[in-house]
Scaffold this active site. Structure first.
Site, mmCIF file in Angstrom:
data_model
loop_
_atom_site.group_PDB
_atom_site.id
_atom_site.type_symbol
_atom_site.label_atom_id
_atom_site.label_comp_id
_atom_site.label_asym_id
_atom_site.label_seq_id
_atom_site.Cartn_x
_atom_site.Cartn_y
_atom_site.Cartn_z
ATOM 1 N N LYS A 1 -11.588 2.969 4.062
ATOM 2 C CA LYS A 1 -11.422 4.353 4.504
ATOM 3 C C LYS A 1 -12.766 4.832 5.042
ATOM 4 O O LYS A 1 -13.324 5.842 4.619
ATOM 5 C CB LYS A 1 -10.928 5.226 3.348
ATOM 6 N N ASP B 1 1.178 -3.723 -4.619
ATOM 7 C CA ASP B 1 2.509 -3.372 -5.133
ATOM 8 C C ASP B 1 3.467 -3.079 -3.985
ATOM 9 O O ASP B 1 4.656 -3.430 -4.042
ATOM 10 C CB ASP B 1 2.415 -2.156 -6.065
ATOM 11 N N TYR C 1 -12.217 2.343 -10.708
ATOM 12 C CA TYR C 1 -11.691 1.990 -12.022
ATOM 13 C C TYR C 1 -12.799 1.699 -13.030
ATOM 14 O O TYR C 1 -12.584 1.760 -14.245
ATOM 15 C CB TYR C 1 -10.764 0.776 -11.935
ATOM 16 N N ASP D 1 -4.629 4.001 5.226
ATOM 17 C CA ASP D 1 -3.357 4.656 5.508
ATOM 18 C C ASP D 1 -2.579 3.896 6.586
ATOM 19 O O ASP D 1 -1.352 3.736 6.502
ATOM 20 C CB ASP D 1 -3.555 6.119 5.906
ATOM 21 N N ASP E 1 -4.811 -2.253 -5.529
ATOM 22 C CA ASP E 1 -3.799 -2.007 -6.547
ATOM 23 C C ASP E 1 -2.540 -1.446 -5.904
ATOM 24 O O ASP E 1 -1.411 -1.892 -6.164
ATOM 25 C CB ASP E 1 -4.367 -1.031 -7.580
#
Length: 318
Positions: free
Chosen positions: A153, A213, A103, A185, A209
């Protein structure tokens, strides 16, 4: 003070001059949603509400985003997971790195010879950035159930391999906290398979992020969850994790609980007033236990109340 969409309307840009200075002069900052379809995608960064949100986090040094996901007992039936899964309970703290990663990385867009326009976003993390968010996670775990799950990851990304290397170095400093590595994942899958296994989950910006959620929805509604963004010295910034919900704005339908619980986090983390924070949280639980519901958490056949009424009921319980 102005920030986001209202600032665009008032002064023509989402992050007005002086906003950061005003925030730094405060003990804490309570933030509302910054965007909406009225201020859609724009080629001008100053016309994008989200630009202001990223900028204020960076300017205040708010590198740690704390997002608790708790399935409150009166709302067990609102959990979309299987009954036997929900009955195990959900009480985790998502710790998201907030000022690094993709970001905030360098962006570029350029013409290629044979593939048209190509765009790039750089994902970069330093040892310092990883270590400071890692320490936050371990310190929080010491106050909770003493378990840290670090999400990365590392089987693909070099930035994740550095993340894992630093986290492994840190875990030796906190022998009282159990530690595990979880690929992102698998973390997403485990959150819906058995969220009760998690205590403190720490991860980089984009993964956090997305996963936070996901965690919010398994607790019943995104309208229930607060967050805190904190640094080492600057005032903390507290906000509900939901967006502006433009489809119901101004209609007295929105759930105010996430904002109210954000105030509780503000009392706990910025003002060190844990009893006052607990009083707010207990008032929320008491109102929910009596069966009061806004539309987003109301079961079929249950009459929903509005934003103002829910706020009044919670205030009366404090």
């Amino acid at each position: 003070m102005l920030l986001g969409g209202c600032a665009i309307d008032a002064v023509g840009k989402s992050y007005p001059d002086g906003t950061a200075e005003k925030c730094k002069a405060c003990d804490a900052v309570l933030l509302g949603a910054v965007g909406g379809p009225k201020w859609g995608p724009s080629s001008d960064p100053e016309k994008r509400p989200e630009t202001a949100l990223l900028a204020i986090r960076k300017d205040l040094g708010l590198y740690a985003n704390l997002r608790p996901a708790t399935l409150r007992t009166p709302l067990a039936d609102a959990c979309p997971l299987k009954k036997e899964t929900a009955e195990k309970g959900i009480d985790l703290m998502m710790v998201r790195e907030l000022t690094g990663g993709i970001y905030f990385g360098k962006r570029d867009r350029y013409q290629t010879a044979d593939k048209g326009i190509e765009a790039t976003d750089l994902l970069a993390y330093s040892e310092l950035e990883i270590e400071r968010i890692g320490r936050r996670a371990f310190e929080l775990a010491q106050l909770r159930s003493k378990k840290v799950s670090s999400v990365d990851k590392a089987n693909v990304l070099e930035s994740s391999r550095l993340w894992r290397q630093v986290m492994h170095r840190l875990k030796d400093e906190y022998p009282d906290v159990s530690y595990e590595d979880v690929l992102v994942d698998n973390a997403a899958m485990q959150l819906v398979r058995d969220p009760s296994q998690f205590d403190v989950v720490v991860t980089e910006n984009m993964f956090g992020d997305i996963l936070s959620d996901e965690a919010s929805m398994i607790t019943g509604s995104i309208g229930l969850l607060p967050s805190a963004s904190i640094g080492d010295t600057a005032p903390g910034l507290y906000e509900p994790i939901h967006g502006s919900a433009p489809d119901i704005a101004g209609q007295d339908k929105a759930n105010p609980i996430a904002t109210i619980l954000s105030v509780a986090m503000m009392f706990r983390y910025s003002f060190k007033l844990s009893e006052e924070a607990a009083a707010i949280e207990q008032a929320v639980d008491a109102v929910l236990a009596e069966g009061w519901r806004t539309a987003d958490i109301a079961e079929p056949g249950v009459e929903a109340i509005g934003t103002k009424k829910m706020g009044e009921l919670i205030r009366e319980k404090i």
